[in-house]
Design a protein around this motif. Structure first.
Motif, mmCIF file in Angstrom:
data_model
loop_
_atom_site.group_PDB
_atom_site.id
_atom_site.type_symbol
_atom_site.label_atom_id
_atom_site.label_comp_id
_atom_site.label_asym_id
_atom_site.label_seq_id
_atom_site.Cartn_x
_atom_site.Cartn_y
_atom_site.Cartn_z
ATOM 1 N N THR A 169 0.862 -1.314 0.070
ATOM 2 C CA THR A 169 -0.009 -0.123 -0.006
ATOM 3 C C THR A 169 0.883 1.453 -0.134
ATOM 4 O O THR A 169 2.207 0.712 0.056
ATOM 5 N N GLY A 253 -5.187 7.927 -2.526
ATOM 6 C CA GLY A 253 -6.367 7.663 -3.301
ATOM 7 C C GLY A 253 -8.037 6.932 -2.929
ATOM 8 O O GLY A 253 -8.889 6.783 -3.131
ATOM 9 N N HIS A 282 -4.832 10.155 -6.118
ATOM 10 C CA HIS A 282 -4.817 9.029 -7.415
ATOM 11 C C HIS A 282 -6.204 8.799 -7.940
ATOM 12 O O HIS A 282 -6.996 8.911 -6.366
ATOM 13 N N GLN A 285 -8.252 3.819 -4.738
ATOM 14 C CA GLN A 285 -7.280 3.324 -3.035
ATOM 15 C C GLN A 285 -6.042 2.724 -3.236
ATOM 16 O O GLN A 285 -6.364 1.696 -4.572
ATOM 17 N N CYS A 286 -4.955 3.106 -3.041
ATOM 18 C CA CYS A 286 -4.194 2.354 -3.651
ATOM 19 C C CYS A 286 -3.733 1.049 -2.499
ATOM 20 O O CYS A 286 -2.240 1.329 -2.003
ATOM 21 N N HIS A 288 -3.212 -3.206 -3.031
ATOM 22 C CA HIS A 288 -2.410 -4.375 -4.014
ATOM 23 C C HIS A 288 -2.563 -5.950 -2.911
ATOM 24 O O HIS A 288 -1.593 -5.584 -1.905
ATOM 25 N N ASP A 312 -0.653 0.272 -12.247
ATOM 26 C CA ASP A 312 -1.472 1.626 -12.233
ATOM 27 C C ASP A 312 -0.694 2.410 -11.181
ATOM 28 O O ASP A 312 -0.141 3.916 -10.618
ATOM 29 N N LEU A 313 -0.305 1.037 -9.738
ATOM 30 C CA LEU A 313 0.504 1.907 -8.651
ATOM 31 C C LEU A 313 2.235 1.942 -8.929
ATOM 32 O O LEU A 313 2.603 2.711 -8.130
ATOM 33 N N LEU A 316 3.144 5.465 -9.455
ATOM 34 C CA LEU A 316 2.986 6.301 -8.800
ATOM 35 C C LEU A 316 4.368 7.233 -7.655
ATOM 36 O O LEU A 316 4.364 7.906 -8.136
#
Length: 326
Positions: A169, A253, A282, A285-286, A288, A312-313, A316
């Protein structure tokens, strides 16, 4: 978008907080993908049944009533989804899938056919059974059983904490090298949003114990963003996001547990916007789901599955450790 896939019949049971509601008010409140006029038409055309019988829009409901709904083709305008899922591994009794962001696992709200479960069953022409869930915006690893019986086997492993999970995260702030967070989690008494949870050091009565370990992987001082490896040892709703907010490091995000709670209400009322995404950092929410490890009790095989960070992450910040990206 309008789904062209065959629509399933859906059932729900009236919860106690909707006791004595008129049918039309219940349908509008719980299933907002139709407006009042459409729901009235569906009820009058017997697409909506109460306990198996035709009804009227002003029928007064009772707790436990069964509501069954047979959608008309092309009647539900569902939001677009990310269909780019990947199968990471397939075993005799289960499937391991890399879930992309912006797709729900199960039918919920406006999403009825545009779900990961429906995509899997459509593409593979067989039935699957979700073992656990990830939020629509969360990406990463998720398990599907091939039979209802094996789903119970895997769910028991989750309940007994025999499945080890790791997440990645991104949070705002300079995170310490390590942090162990213990406390209680339950409904946030200071929030107007019903589903929001909060972390506290003392129980308010019905709270549940929560235990989460965090390790710092990298920090970007220009963006003031830390990347964390997360090991949840309990399985509470929104555990990681609520814990991080409680510790003072909101997830990048995150509309509900981010810098501003009312961002969630803005999103519900007006949808996604460039202005909101810029404010939160973002467009989702970041968070994963990075890994799952467990021993299959039916074979004795040790399973270790990893899911690289979603694209996409990866963009960042620049200094994410390479082992988590590929």
């Amino acid at each position: 978008m309008v789904s062209s896939d065959p629509l399933k019949n859906y059932k729900s049971f009236v919860p106690s907080n909707f006791h004595s509601y008129p049918l039309i008010e219940y349908l509008k409140a719980r299933f907002p993908y139709h407006n009042e006029e459409d729901w009235i038409s569906l009820v009058e055309n017997q697409n909506v049944l109460i306990n198996g019988n035709s009804s009227s829009p002003d029928l007064i409901l009772k707790t436990g009533d069964e509501i069954s709904y047979s959608p008309k083709p092309d009647s539900i305008r569902e939001p677009a989804i990310n269909r780019d899922y990947h199968v990471l591994a397939e075993k005799e009794n289960f499937l391991v899938v890399n879930k992309p962001p912006n797709i729900p696992v199960h039918p919920a709200g406006r999403y009825r056919t545009n779900t990961l479960l429906n995509l899997l069953e459509h593409d593979r022409k067989t039935k699957f059974y979700p073992v656990h869930r990830l939020d629509r915006e969360t990406s990463g690893i998720i398990l599907f059983a091939k039979t209802a019986e094996f789903r119970l086997v895997l769910q028991k492993l989750f309940e007994e904490r025999l499945i080890r999970k790791e997440y990645l995260t991104f949070v705002y702030g300079r995170f310490p090298e390590t942090l162990v967070s213990e406390g209680y989690m339950g409904k946030d008494p200071n929030s107007s949003i019903r589903k929001k949870q909060s972390l506290r050091k003392e129980s308010l009565g019905e709270d549940k114990l929560t235990f989460t370990e965090f390790s710092l992987l990298s920090y970007d001082p220009k963006k003031n963003i830390s990347v964390l490896l997360v090991k949840p040892h309990t399985g509470r709703i929104h555990q990681i996001r609520a814990t991080l907010l409680g510790e003072g490091f909101p997830v990048v995000g995150d509309k509900l547990y981010g810098k501003r709670e009312t961002a969630f209400l803005d999103f519900i009322q007006m949808g996604e916007s460039d202005l909101l995404n810029e404010e939160l950092g973002h467009n989702r929410q970041c968070l994963h789901a990075y890994s799952l490890s467990f021993v299959d009790p039916t074979t004795g095989e040790t399973n270790n599955f990893h899911c690289p960070l979603s694209f996409d992450l990866c963009r960042l910040i620049a200094n994410i450790p390479s082992e988590y990206v590929t």
